[in-house]
Design a protein around this motif. Structure first.
Motif, PDB file in Angstrom:
ATOM      1  N   ASN A   1       0.501  -0.925   0.550  1.00 26.56           N
ATOM      2  CA  ASN A   1       0.297   0.181  -0.081  1.00 26.56           C
ATOM      3  C   ASN A   1       0.352   1.071   0.057  1.00 26.56           C
ATOM      4  OD1 ASN A   1      -2.254  -1.088   0.201  1.00 26.56           O
ATOM      5  ND2 ASN A   1      -2.423  -1.493   2.403  1.00 26.56           N
ATOM      6  N   THR A   2       1.968   1.637  -0.672  1.00 27.05           N
ATOM      7  CA  THR A   2       2.533   2.402  -0.811  1.00 27.05           C
ATOM      8  C   THR A   2       1.709   3.522  -2.136  1.00 27.05           C
ATOM      9  OG1 THR A   2       4.359   1.290  -0.305  1.00 27.05           O
ATOM     10  CG2 THR A   2       4.451   3.640  -1.798  1.00 27.05           C
ATOM     11  N   PRO A   3       1.499   4.602  -1.185  1.00 27.28           N
ATOM     12  CA  PRO A   3       0.630   5.539  -2.536  1.00 27.28           C
ATOM     13  C   PRO A   3       1.415   5.628  -3.930  1.00 27.28           C
ATOM     14  CG  PRO A   3       0.429   6.480  -0.159  1.00 27.28           C
ATOM     15  CD  PRO A   3       1.894   5.256  -0.859  1.00 27.28           C
ATOM     16  N   ASP A   4       0.555   5.358  -4.878  1.00 26.51           N
ATOM     17  CA  ASP A   4       1.395   6.384  -6.190  1.00 26.51           C
ATOM     18  C   ASP A   4       0.061   7.372  -6.799  1.00 26.51           C
ATOM     19  OD1 ASP A   4       1.310   6.000  -9.219  1.00 26.51           O
ATOM     20  OD2 ASP A   4       1.927   4.087  -9.027  1.00 26.51           O
ATOM     21  N   ILE A   5       1.030   8.405  -6.800  1.00 27.54           N
ATOM     22  CA  ILE A   5       0.234   9.785  -7.213  1.00 27.54           C
ATOM     23  C   ILE A   5      -0.239   9.359  -8.701  1.00 27.54           C
ATOM     24  CG2 ILE A   5       2.635  10.956  -8.495  1.00 27.54           C
ATOM     25  CD1 ILE A   5      -0.146  11.831  -5.625  1.00 27.54           C
ATOM     26  N   LYS A   6       0.032   8.371  -9.603  1.00 25.80           N
ATOM     27  CA  LYS A   6      -1.222   8.927 -10.781  1.00 25.80           C
ATOM     28  C   LYS A   6      -2.175   7.988  -9.757  1.00 25.80           C
ATOM     29  CE  LYS A   6       2.959   7.497 -13.150  1.00 25.80           C
ATOM     30  NZ  LYS A   6       3.131   6.357 -12.535  1.00 25.80           N
ATOM     31  N   VAL A   7      -2.630   7.824  -9.175  1.00 27.54           N
ATOM     32  CA  VAL A   7      -4.013   6.936  -9.424  1.00 27.54           C
ATOM     33  C   VAL A   7      -4.903   7.703  -8.030  1.00 27.54           C
ATOM     34  CG1 VAL A   7      -3.779   5.266 -10.423  1.00 27.54           C
ATOM     35  CG2 VAL A   7      -3.832   4.861  -7.693  1.00 27.54           C
ATOM     36  N   THR A   8      -4.558   8.838  -7.228  1.00 23.53           N
ATOM     37  CA  THR A   8      -4.707   9.574  -6.226  1.00 23.53           C
ATOM     38  C   THR A   8      -6.187   9.475  -6.018  1.00 23.53           C
ATOM     39  OG1 THR A   8      -2.656   9.804  -5.310  1.00 23.53           O
ATOM     40  CG2 THR A   8      -4.524  10.848  -3.897  1.00 23.53           C
ATOM     41  N   ALA A   9      -6.142  10.009  -7.059  1.00 24.97           N
ATOM     42  CA  ALA A   9      -7.802  11.013  -7.716  1.00 24.97           C
ATOM     43  C   ALA A   9      -9.025  10.027  -7.112  1.00 24.97           C
ATOM     44  CB  ALA A   9      -8.217  11.457  -8.785  1.00 24.97           C
ATOM     45  N   GLU A  10      -8.123   8.176  -7.743  1.00 27.37           N
ATOM     46  CA  GLU A  10      -9.188   6.898  -8.125  1.00 27.37           C
ATOM     47  C   GLU A  10      -9.290   6.595  -7.209  1.00 27.37           C
ATOM     48  OE1 GLU A  10     -10.546   7.076 -11.473  1.00 27.37           O
ATOM     49  OE2 GLU A  10      -8.399   8.288 -12.942  1.00 27.37           O
ATOM     50  N   LEU A  11      -8.224   6.248  -6.310  1.00 27.32           N
ATOM     51  CA  LEU A  11      -8.179   5.872  -4.427  1.00 27.32           C
ATOM     52  C   LEU A  11      -8.632   6.372  -3.923  1.00 27.32           C
ATOM     53  CD1 LEU A  11      -4.887   5.020  -4.422  1.00 27.32           C
ATOM     54  CD2 LEU A  11      -6.279   3.035  -3.572  1.00 27.32           C
ATOM     55  N   ARG A  12      -8.687   7.624  -4.353  1.00 27.48           N
ATOM     56  CA  ARG A  12     -10.255   9.115  -3.549  1.00 27.48           C
ATOM     57  C   ARG A  12     -11.353   8.262  -3.926  1.00 27.48           C
ATOM     58  NH1 ARG A  12      -6.762  13.750  -2.993  1.00 27.48           N
ATOM     59  NH2 ARG A  12      -5.725  13.559  -1.040  1.00 27.48           N
ATOM     60  N   ASP A  13     -12.120   8.175  -5.299  1.00 30.28           N
ATOM     61  CA  ASP A  13     -13.134   7.105  -5.022  1.00 30.28           C
ATOM     62  C   ASP A  13     -13.477   6.374  -4.738  1.00 30.28           C
ATOM     63  OD1 ASP A  13     -15.468   8.385  -6.756  1.00 30.28           O
ATOM     64  OD2 ASP A  13     -15.015   7.442  -8.767  1.00 30.28           O
ATOM     65  N   ILE A  14     -12.951   5.347  -5.396  1.00 32.79           N
ATOM     66  CA  ILE A  14     -13.432   3.755  -4.572  1.00 32.79           C
ATOM     67  C   ILE A  14     -13.640   4.158  -3.166  1.00 32.79           C
ATOM     68  CG2 ILE A  14     -11.699   2.729  -6.904  1.00 32.79           C
ATOM     69  CD1 ILE A  14      -9.630   1.674  -5.015  1.00 32.79           C
ATOM     70  N   GLN A  15     -14.173   2.494  -3.272  1.00 29.22           N
ATOM     71  CA  GLN A  15     -14.395   2.281  -1.687  1.00 29.22           C
ATOM     72  C   GLN A  15     -13.311   0.841  -0.816  1.00 29.22           C
ATOM     73  OE1 GLN A  15     -17.829   1.203  -0.097  1.00 29.22           O
ATOM     74  NE2 GLN A  15     -19.249   1.601  -1.651  1.00 29.22           N
ATOM     75  N   GLY A  16     -12.557   1.403   0.156  1.00 31.07           N
ATOM     76  CA  GLY A  16     -11.258   1.439   0.200  1.00 31.07           C
ATOM     77  C   GLY A  16     -11.302  -0.592   1.013  1.00 31.07           C
ATOM     78  N   GLY A  17     -12.767  -1.248   0.705  1.00 33.45           N
ATOM     79  CA  GLY A  17     -12.929  -2.741   1.103  1.00 33.45           C
ATOM     80  C   GLY A  17     -11.574  -3.240  -0.058  1.00 33.45           C
ATOM     81  N   ALA A  18     -11.744  -2.737  -1.293  1.00 22.66           N
ATOM     82  CA  ALA A  18     -11.296  -3.796  -2.400  1.00 22.66           C
ATOM     83  C   ALA A  18      -9.134  -3.357  -1.861  1.00 22.66           C
ATOM     84  CB  ALA A  18     -11.870  -2.733  -3.308  1.00 22.66           C
ATOM     85  N   ILE A  19      -9.087  -2.597  -1.271  1.00 21.58           N
ATOM     86  CA  ILE A  19      -7.405  -2.035  -1.210  1.00 21.58           C
ATOM     87  C   ILE A  19      -7.306  -3.316   0.625  1.00 21.58           C
ATOM     88  CG2 ILE A  19      -5.894  -0.753  -0.446  1.00 21.58           C
ATOM     89  CD1 ILE A  19      -7.025   0.153  -3.363  1.00 21.58           C
ATOM     90  N   GLY A  20      -8.605  -3.137   1.081  1.00 23.55           N
ATOM     91  CA  GLY A  20      -7.823  -4.216   1.356  1.00 23.55           C
ATOM     92  C   GLY A  20      -8.331  -3.771   3.620  1.00 23.55           C
ATOM     93  N   PHE A  21      -8.944  -3.960   4.343  1.00 18.34           N
ATOM     94  CA  PHE A  21      -9.538  -3.311   5.205  1.00 18.34           C
ATOM     95  C   PHE A  21      -8.043  -4.325   6.040  1.00 18.34           C
ATOM     96  CE2 PHE A  21     -13.948  -2.030   4.494  1.00 18.34           C
ATOM     97  CZ  PHE A  21     -13.386  -0.744   3.698  1.00 18.34           C
ATOM     98  N   PHE A  22      -8.263  -5.133   5.546  1.00 18.75           N
ATOM     99  CA  PHE A  22      -6.965  -6.492   7.129  1.00 18.75           C
ATOM    100  C   PHE A  22      -7.983  -5.968   8.747  1.00 18.75           C
ATOM    101  CE2 PHE A  22      -4.613  -5.628   2.875  1.00 18.75           C
ATOM    102  CZ  PHE A  22      -5.250  -6.474   2.550  1.00 18.75           C
ATOM    103  N   LYS A  23      -8.811  -6.585   8.565  1.00 20.36           N
ATOM    104  CA  LYS A  23      -8.914  -5.669  10.559  1.00 20.36           C
ATOM    105  C   LYS A  23      -9.204  -7.180  11.351  1.00 20.36           C
ATOM    106  CE  LYS A  23      -8.932  -1.101  10.477  1.00 20.36           C
ATOM    107  NZ  LYS A  23      -7.527  -0.799  10.577  1.00 20.36           N
ATOM    108  N   ASP A  24      -9.177  -6.586  12.451  1.00 18.81           N
ATOM    109  CA  ASP A  24      -9.755  -8.617  13.265  1.00 18.81           C
ATOM    110  C   ASP A  24     -11.416  -8.679  13.689  1.00 18.81           C
ATOM    111  OD1 ASP A  24      -7.094  -8.808  13.286  1.00 18.81           O
ATOM    112  OD2 ASP A  24      -6.458  -8.614  15.327  1.00 18.81           O
ATOM    113  N   HIS A  25     -12.237  -7.612  12.991  1.00 23.50           N
ATOM    114  CA  HIS A  25     -13.396  -7.557  13.271  1.00 23.50           C
ATOM    115  C   HIS A  25     -14.337  -6.744  12.671  1.00 23.50           C
ATOM    116  CE1 HIS A  25     -11.888  -8.347  17.731  1.00 23.50           C
ATOM    117  NE2 HIS A  25     -11.532  -7.258  17.864  1.00 23.50           N
ATOM    118  N   GLU A  26     -15.026  -7.960  12.094  1.00 24.97           N
ATOM    119  CA  GLU A  26     -16.144  -7.105  10.578  1.00 24.97           C
ATOM    120  C   GLU A  26     -17.456  -7.288  11.351  1.00 24.97           C
ATOM    121  OE1 GLU A  26     -14.913  -7.050   7.022  1.00 24.97           O
ATOM    122  OE2 GLU A  26     -12.672  -8.046   7.327  1.00 24.97           O
TER     123      GLU A  26
END
Ligand code: HEM
Length: 498
Positions: free
Chosen positions: A9-34
């Motif tokens: 998950n190192t930010p890549d500036i080229k897709v910053t705007a797209e990352l702001r638009d997508i929902q974060g679950g696809a990136i991965g929450f990786f939490k102990d509780h859902e």
């Protein structure tokens, strides 16, 4: 939290705007509780009003990725897993939910999404004890709720407080909660391990530009998000210009090319598969103990060959960094060489040294799911069907001696995996892998056997352990619910509610 030790998950500036638009679950929450809330709207107007109020509170991809990176660095530096905590909320909507709120462009959606998981049961092997007729509420009979709210957090009190706020919002808009599901990582020392005892989430592809990963290879964004080039060379969600694939014995139902583009509001969205997979831990342990002596293996060796990795996550193939005198197919190499679990080693194998499956049987779960460099029937390649998995375990710990699920099942014995994966095409990713690879006895070659972990379409089946013979395994995983959803982008949600 289990997977953040990797330099992801190192930010890549080229897709910053797209990352702001997508929902974060696809990136991965990786939490102990859902916490999953399954909901139905009262009518289109109040449903849209609810989504309008919820949308600004949803976690986007950029904040999730930056948090994950900070978490990894903090853990590497200070070693305190509780120093940084967050709670995230995401929203998925099903085809019935989209229809109910009058979403535009639904006629362009692919058949599998329109039908829903329950109606696709014959194709994906949810038959017999996994038949939708047996599924738990709110998926009874294969029904899909209108939408799902996913809450994920490190801290239970924070997660509860956030859920209360969401529930108040739901009540204000007359939205009904038709089901609830908790997912929790197993307690230490089994955190990150699924209920059969194996480390999960070890091989995860990075999404090019969107996530950075030291393990598991990289897939193009179009395999996960709508509106990008995918591994077939097409733009996901757009009609393709290449000739349609002809049916073959290996692939009798090729994924039809979309005839028309998905509507604009789907761009940066991702289709989600949710499966509630109940695991019979006692049955798994019993099968291993009974079958292992018949093929001259220890219980642990046979179980590892069934998955394709040792419980620690160490592969059964030879790895760089593994001492020469250790045979990774016979012993867990991480006991003597813990470095094999490092990001640069743990996925450093591609089966080219093991064409016959003497170390990792071709029928094992990981080789079915990702055959890597194996030459596949009809020249298909495994890198076109990689999965971004974001699931979590559910249910209590197994206690030895408790009745085996399937024979005597007290209600409190419901435990397993809430399998979640994200993709731009459910047909090309989840359904393809489940139906053509997991459920086929002749994939890759006749006699390999079905995936012993996830092919639920027969009560038992042969599993070939090259060099040792064949065992006949019962089924230990049952589908008890699930559905197909889309996680629209944040701009997509705003467009939907206009
Ligand atoms: C209760 C059911 C399941 C259990 C116990 C299970 C367990 C595991 C384990 C232990 C691994 C190895 C560690 C890792 O690489 O993450 C794994 C890998 C994997 N699983 Fe599953 N799994 C289940 C269901 C599924 C389903 C339904 C699918 C998709 C149809 C799936 C797809 C995969 C994939 C793609 C991998 C990675 C393969 C690789 O790249 O090496 N799993 N699973």
């Amino acid at each position: 939290m289990t997977e953040k030790s990797t330099p992801q998950n190192t930010p890549d500036i080229k897709v910053t705007a797209e990352l702001r638009d997508i929902q974060g679950g696809a990136i991965g929450f990786f939490k102990d509780h859902e916490r999953f809330l399954f909901i139905n709207f009262a009518d289109a107007a109040t449903g849209k009003a609810f989504i309008t109020e919820l949308e600004p509170t949803l976690a986007n991809g950029l904040e999730v990725r930056r948090f994950n990176e900070a978490f990894s660095e903090n853990r590497r530096h200070q070693g305190d897993p509780d120093a940084l905590q967050s709670t995230w909320v995401n929203f998925w909507i099903s085809r019935p939910g989209l229809t109910f709120i009058g979403a535009p462009g639904l006629e362009a959606f692919p058949d599998e999404f329109a039908a829903g998981m329950g109606a696709r049961n014959a194709l994906i092997g949810d038959v017999g004890t996994s038949d939708p007729a047996t599924w738990q509420a709110p998926f009874t009979g294969g029904a899909e709720p209108h939408a799902v709210i996913v809450l994920a957090g490190d801290n239970l009190a924070d997660l509860d407080a956030r859920r209360t706020k969401v529930e108040e919002m739901l009540a204000r808009h007359s939205v009904t909660i038709v089901g609830r599901q908790d997912g929790d990582a197993r307690p230490a020392p089994f955190g990150g391990h699924e209920h059969f005892g194996f480390k999960d989430g070890v091989s995860q592809p990075a999404i090019e530009k969107f996530t950075k990963s030291g393990k598991g290879g990289t897939i193009p964004p179009g395999d996960v998000f709508i509106g990008y080039r995918d591994s077939e060379g097409n733009i996901s969600g757009q009609p393709v210009t290449t000739p349609p694939v002809a049916p073959t014995p290996y692939n009798p139902t090729p994924v039809p090319a979309p005839a028309q583009p998905l509507p604009d509001w789907t761009r940066n969205g991702s289709f989600v598969v949710l499966r509630k997979l109940r695991q019979d831990v006692g049955g798994f342990n019993t099968s291993m103990a009974n079958a292992a002596p018949t093929v001259g293996l220890t219980t642990e060796q046979l179980a590892a060959k069934t998955v394709g990795r040792w419980p620690s996550g160490a592969p059964m193939e030879r790895l760089p960094g593994c001492p020469a005198h250790i045979d990774p197919a016979l012993n867990d190499p991480s006991v003597v060489a813990p470095e094999v679990l490092n990001a640069q080693h743990i996925n450093a194998f591609d089966f080219t040294d093991d064409p016959d499956g003497n170390n990792v049987p071709r029928g094992s779960h990981i080789r079915k799911m990702n055959p890597r460099k194996d030459v596949l029937p009809d020249g298909d390649t495994s890198d076109k069907h990689r999965m971004v998995r974001r699931g979590i375990t559910y249910g209590p710990e197994f206690t030895p001696g408790e009745p085996v699920y399937g024979q005597t099942v007290p209600d409190n014995q419901d435990r397993g995996l809430l399998f979640v994966n994200y993709q731009a095409s459910i047909a090309r990713t989840f359904e393809f892998v489940q139906s053509h690879w997991a459920n086929r006895e002749d994939f890759q070659k006749p006699g390999d056997g079905k995936d012993p972990i996830i092919s639920q379409d027969t009560p038992d089946g042969p599993f070939n352990v090259p060099g040792h013979g064949q065992v006949n395994f019962a089924r230990w995983v049952t589908t008890v619910g699930g559905g197909y959803f889309i996680a629209p982008s944040l701009s997509g949600l705003r467009a939907l509610t206009r």
